[in-house]
Design an enzyme around this catalytic site. Structure first.
Site, mmCIF file in Angstrom:
data_model
loop_
_atom_site.group_PDB
_atom_site.id
_atom_site.type_symbol
_atom_site.label_atom_id
_atom_site.label_comp_id
_atom_site.label_asym_id
_atom_site.label_seq_id
_atom_site.Cartn_x
_atom_site.Cartn_y
_atom_site.Cartn_z
ATOM 1 N N LYS A 113 0.846 -1.205 0.000
ATOM 2 C CA LYS A 113 0.000 0.000 0.000
ATOM 3 C C LYS A 113 0.884 1.260 0.000
ATOM 4 C CE LYS A 113 -3.809 -2.285 2.478
ATOM 5 N NZ LYS A 113 -4.631 -2.267 3.722
ATOM 6 N N TYR A 157 -12.186 -2.745 -3.080
ATOM 7 C CA TYR A 157 -12.742 -2.806 -1.720
ATOM 8 C C TYR A 157 -14.273 -2.822 -1.709
ATOM 9 C CZ TYR A 157 -8.152 -2.247 0.471
ATOM 10 O OH TYR A 157 -6.873 -2.446 0.920
ATOM 11 N N PHE A 199 -15.312 3.538 7.329
ATOM 12 C CA PHE A 199 -13.941 3.879 6.926
ATOM 13 C C PHE A 199 -13.714 3.765 5.416
ATOM 14 C CE2 PHE A 199 -13.826 -0.627 8.310
ATOM 15 C CZ PHE A 199 -13.333 -1.241 7.159
ATOM 16 N N ARG A 225 -1.464 -14.590 4.114
ATOM 17 C CA ARG A 225 -2.230 -13.901 5.165
ATOM 18 C C ARG A 225 -1.528 -14.074 6.520
ATOM 19 N NH1 ARG A 225 -6.613 -10.421 4.190
ATOM 20 N NH2 ARG A 225 -7.625 -11.199 6.078
ATOM 21 N N THR A 264 -5.305 -7.710 10.664
ATOM 22 C CA THR A 264 -5.648 -6.427 10.025
ATOM 23 C C THR A 264 -5.157 -5.246 10.851
ATOM 24 O OG1 THR A 264 -7.600 -7.455 9.033
ATOM 25 C CG2 THR A 264 -7.574 -5.036 9.151
ATOM 26 N N ARG A 297 2.782 -6.774 9.285
ATOM 27 C CA ARG A 297 2.079 -5.720 10.038
ATOM 28 C C ARG A 297 2.566 -5.666 11.484
ATOM 29 N NH1 ARG A 297 -3.820 -7.250 7.451
ATOM 30 N NH2 ARG A 297 -3.737 -5.878 5.620
ATOM 31 N N ASN A 333 -1.668 -0.108 7.490
ATOM 32 C CA ASN A 333 -1.189 -1.473 7.770
ATOM 33 C C ASN A 333 -0.391 -2.083 6.614
ATOM 34 O OD1 ASN A 333 -3.258 -2.145 6.041
ATOM 35 N ND2 ASN A 333 -4.441 -3.306 7.546
ATOM 36 N N HIS A 364 -1.736 -5.431 1.452
ATOM 37 C CA HIS A 364 -2.975 -6.177 1.226
ATOM 38 C C HIS A 364 -2.641 -7.572 0.734
ATOM 39 C CE1 HIS A 364 -6.931 -7.338 -0.324
ATOM 40 N NE2 HIS A 364 -6.258 -7.813 -1.354
ATOM 41 N N GLU A 395 -9.364 -10.608 -7.605
ATOM 42 C CA GLU A 395 -8.444 -9.480 -7.473
ATOM 43 C C GLU A 395 -7.339 -9.506 -8.539
ATOM 44 O OE1 GLU A 395 -9.222 -8.737 -2.694
ATOM 45 O OE2 GLU A 395 -7.330 -9.672 -3.323
HETATM 46 P P1 DAT Z 1 -7.439 -7.043 5.569
HETATM 47 O O1 DAT Z 1 -6.648 -5.965 4.856
HETATM 48 O O2 DAT Z 1 -6.678 -7.613 6.732
HETATM 49 O O3 DAT Z 1 -7.968 -8.093 4.624
HETATM 50 P P2 DAT Z 1 -10.152 -5.986 5.639
HETATM 51 O O4 DAT Z 1 -10.348 -6.634 4.305
HETATM 52 O O5 DAT Z 1 -11.152 -6.272 6.692
HETATM 53 O O6 DAT Z 1 -8.713 -6.333 6.235
HETATM 54 O O7 DAT Z 1 -10.096 -4.406 5.462
HETATM 55 C C1 DAT Z 1 -9.420 -3.843 4.366
HETATM 56 C C2 DAT Z 1 -8.631 -2.658 4.850
HETATM 57 O O8 DAT Z 1 -9.508 -1.668 5.365
HETATM 58 C C3 DAT Z 1 -7.665 -2.945 6.009
HETATM 59 O O9 DAT Z 1 -6.444 -3.486 5.566
HETATM 60 C C4 DAT Z 1 -7.497 -1.584 6.616
HETATM 61 C C5 DAT Z 1 -8.880 -0.973 6.438
HETATM 62 N N1 DAT Z 1 -9.673 -1.174 7.659
HETATM 63 C C6 DAT Z 1 -10.235 -2.328 8.081
HETATM 64 N N2 DAT Z 1 -10.889 -2.161 9.240
HETATM 65 C C7 DAT Z 1 -10.738 -0.851 9.552
HETATM 66 C C8 DAT Z 1 -11.156 -0.037 10.633
HETATM 67 N N3 DAT Z 1 -11.887 -0.539 11.631
HETATM 68 N N4 DAT Z 1 -10.784 1.272 10.621
HETATM 69 C C9 DAT Z 1 -10.041 1.780 9.624
HETATM 70 N N5 DAT Z 1 -9.622 1.067 8.568
HETATM 71 C C10 DAT Z 1 -9.954 -0.228 8.539
HETATM 72 MG MG MG Z 2 -9.403 -7.994 3.125
#
Ligand code: DAT
Ligand code: MG
Length: 150
Positions: free
Chosen positions: A9, A49, A57, A85, A91, A102, A112, A115, A126
């Site tokens: 990212k 996303y 968010f 992962r 996350t 992370r 973080n 991805h 994806e």
């Molecule tokens: P991951 O990236 O571990 O697959 P995710 O798919 O649930 O997690 O979310 C995608 C991204 O969105 C994550 O890397 C960071 C952001 N994100 C997730 N939960 C969040 C939150 N509670 N507040 C802010 N950003 C968040």
């Molecule tokens: Mg995800």
């Protein structure tokens, strides 16, 4: 062979962690099948996303992904989706174990660093979203007998 989509990212690129992250995937024994540094359009970020579009968010997340270049990659190997992962970690970096990307380099959920696709079907979606067929490279590595029991 299984493939996954990995993206460094904007924060990972800005913090000069591209090499460190690639090193971890190379050292593990995974094989690179696609790689590009790119700016992300709002349309691509929103599609990527899409499953999070109802989250509070979401707008901030899309804005962040588009704010500075990312490195998009496809990595290949046995069980690469789940293993990636695990290498990436939880996350929220607060919960990410030391030794994970992370856990070692991040302090905030919105920064973080990386991805990784969360399932084989997600990876297929994806990879197709981020890469054209012509950008994906199929190649042979002589390391295979030393990585796998063939
Ligand atoms: P991951 O990236 O571990 O697959 P995710 O798919 O649930 O997690 O979310 C995608 C991204 O969105 C994550 O890397 C960071 C952001 N994100 C997730 N939960 C969040 C939150 N509670 N507040 C802010 N950003 C968040
Ligand atoms: Mg995800």
């Amino acid at each position: 062979m299984e493939r996954t989509f990995i993206m460094v990212k904007p924060d990972g690129v800005q913090r000069n962690l591209v090499g460190e992250i690639i090193r971890r995937f190379e050292n593990k024994g995974f094989k690179l099948a696609g790689l590009k540094l790119m700016s992300v359009s709002q349309e691509l970020a929103e599609k990527h996303y899409d499953s999070l579009k109802d989250k509070a968010f979401f707008p901030g997340l899309v804005k962040f992904i588009c704010s500075s270049p990312v490195v998009a990659m496809v990595w290949e190997g046995d069980n690469v989706v789940v293993t990636s992962r695990q290498m990436i970690g939880a996350t929220n970096p607060h919960a990410a174990a030391p030794g994970t990307i992370r856990g070692d380099f991040g302090v905030a959920v919105g920064r973080n660093l990386i991805h990784g696709s969360d399932a084989i079907e997600t990876a297929q979606r994806e990879i197709a979203l981020w890469f054209s067929e012509a950008e994906l490279v199929t190649w042979e590595t002589t390391l295979n007998p030393w990585l796998y029991e063939l």
